[in-house]
Design a protein around this motif. Sequence first.
Motif, short mmCIF file in Angstrom:
data_model
loop_
_atom_site.label_atom_id
_atom_site.label_comp_id
_atom_site.label_asym_id
_atom_site.label_seq_id
_atom_site.Cartn_x
_atom_site.Cartn_y
_atom_site.Cartn_z
N VAL A 141 53.17 -62.59 6.91
CA VAL A 141 53.22 -61.24 7.47
C VAL A 141 52.90 -61.42 8.96
O VAL A 141 51.76 -61.72 9.31
N PRO A 142 53.90 -61.28 9.84
CA PRO A 142 53.66 -61.57 11.26
C PRO A 142 52.93 -60.47 12.03
O PRO A 142 52.33 -60.74 13.06
N PHE A 143 53.01 -59.22 11.54
CA PHE A 143 52.43 -58.10 12.26
C PHE A 143 51.61 -57.25 11.29
O PHE A 143 52.16 -56.70 10.33
N SER A 144 50.32 -57.11 11.56
CA SER A 144 49.47 -56.34 10.65
C SER A 144 49.91 -54.87 10.59
O SER A 144 49.70 -54.21 9.57
N LYS A 145 50.55 -54.38 11.63
CA LYS A 145 51.04 -53.00 11.64
C LYS A 145 52.19 -52.80 10.66
O LYS A 145 52.46 -51.68 10.22
N TYR A 146 52.88 -53.88 10.30
CA TYR A 146 54.03 -53.83 9.38
C TYR A 146 53.81 -54.80 8.23
O TYR A 146 54.40 -55.88 8.18
N PRO A 147 52.94 -54.45 7.28
CA PRO A 147 52.59 -55.40 6.21
C PRO A 147 53.74 -55.73 5.26
O PRO A 147 53.65 -56.72 4.54
N ASN A 148 54.80 -54.93 5.25
CA ASN A 148 55.95 -55.23 4.37
C ASN A 148 56.95 -56.18 5.00
O ASN A 148 57.85 -56.66 4.31
N VAL A 149 56.82 -56.43 6.28
CA VAL A 149 57.73 -57.35 6.97
C VAL A 149 57.22 -58.77 6.80
O VAL A 149 56.04 -59.06 7.01
N ARG A 150 58.11 -59.64 6.39
CA ARG A 150 57.79 -61.06 6.19
C ARG A 150 58.64 -61.88 7.16
O ARG A 150 59.69 -61.42 7.61
N VAL A 151 58.21 -63.09 7.43
CA VAL A 151 58.97 -63.98 8.29
C VAL A 151 58.88 -65.41 7.76
O VAL A 151 57.85 -65.82 7.21
N CYS A 152 59.99 -66.11 7.87
CA CYS A 152 60.03 -67.54 7.56
C CYS A 152 60.93 -68.20 8.60
O CYS A 152 61.56 -67.53 9.42
N ARG A 153 60.97 -69.51 8.57
CA ARG A 153 61.77 -70.25 9.55
C ARG A 153 62.95 -70.93 8.90
O ARG A 153 62.93 -71.27 7.72
N CYS A 154 63.96 -71.14 9.72
CA CYS A 154 65.08 -72.02 9.39
C CYS A 154 65.41 -72.76 10.67
O CYS A 154 65.94 -72.14 11.62
N GLU A 155 65.02 -74.02 10.72
CA GLU A 155 65.20 -74.81 11.94
C GLU A 155 64.52 -74.09 13.11
O GLU A 155 63.33 -73.90 13.08
N HIS A 156 65.30 -73.66 14.11
CA HIS A 156 64.73 -73.03 15.31
C HIS A 156 64.84 -71.52 15.29
O HIS A 156 64.70 -70.87 16.32
N HIS A 157 65.10 -70.94 14.13
CA HIS A 157 65.23 -69.49 14.00
C HIS A 157 64.17 -68.92 13.07
O HIS A 157 63.78 -69.57 12.10
N TYR A 158 63.75 -67.72 13.40
CA TYR A 158 62.86 -66.95 12.53
C TYR A 158 63.71 -65.93 11.79
O TYR A 158 64.53 -65.23 12.39
N ILE A 159 63.48 -65.82 10.49
CA ILE A 159 64.16 -64.83 9.66
C ILE A 159 63.13 -63.79 9.26
O ILE A 159 62.14 -64.10 8.58
N PHE A 160 63.36 -62.55 9.68
CA PHE A 160 62.48 -61.44 9.36
C PHE A 160 63.13 -60.64 8.25
O PHE A 160 64.32 -60.32 8.31
N PHE A 161 62.34 -60.30 7.22
CA PHE A 161 62.89 -59.58 6.07
C PHE A 161 61.84 -58.70 5.43
O PHE A 161 60.64 -58.85 5.68
N ILE A 162 62.33 -57.77 4.61
CA ILE A 162 61.45 -56.91 3.81
C ILE A 162 61.93 -56.97 2.36
O ILE A 162 63.08 -57.33 2.09
N ARG A 163 61.05 -56.59 1.46
CA ARG A 163 61.39 -56.44 0.05
C ARG A 163 61.15 -54.97 -0.31
O ARG A 163 60.04 -54.60 -0.69
N PRO A 164 62.18 -54.13 -0.16
CA PRO A 164 61.99 -52.70 -0.45
C PRO A 164 61.62 -52.46 -1.91
O PRO A 164 62.13 -53.12 -2.81
#
Length: 107
Positions: A54-77
């Motif tokens: 969870v990269p931002f405490s203000k947005y606890p549903n937003v998750r982030v992971c990496r793929c090489e040099h990119h960050y992938i931001f996602f949610i699980r509605p």
Amino acid sequence: MKLAVDFTSAAINDLSDIASYTADTGGREQAFSYAGLLHGRFIEIAEGRIFSKVPFSKYPNVRVCRCEHHYIFFIRPQESPKPVILAVLHERMNLLERLKDRLRGVN
């Protein structure tokens, strides 16, 4: 086989930009190879097999992971079994600036 994730229109634009940039700088083969890596990461996200934060405490549903040099931001509605990819951004980008509009309405 249909991918078990959804993408925002902004995330689709990110992927298009990544493909164009990679093809321009590394060639078509490299672009297809990197697309395969991203696709694999999307499958891992869909199956819940990826380490994410969870990269931002203000947005606890937003998750982030990496793929090489990119960050992938996602949610699980809660209303959908599919994760939603919000953004795929290069590590050198100003992530907060690029994400601020995309995070509106995300709890």
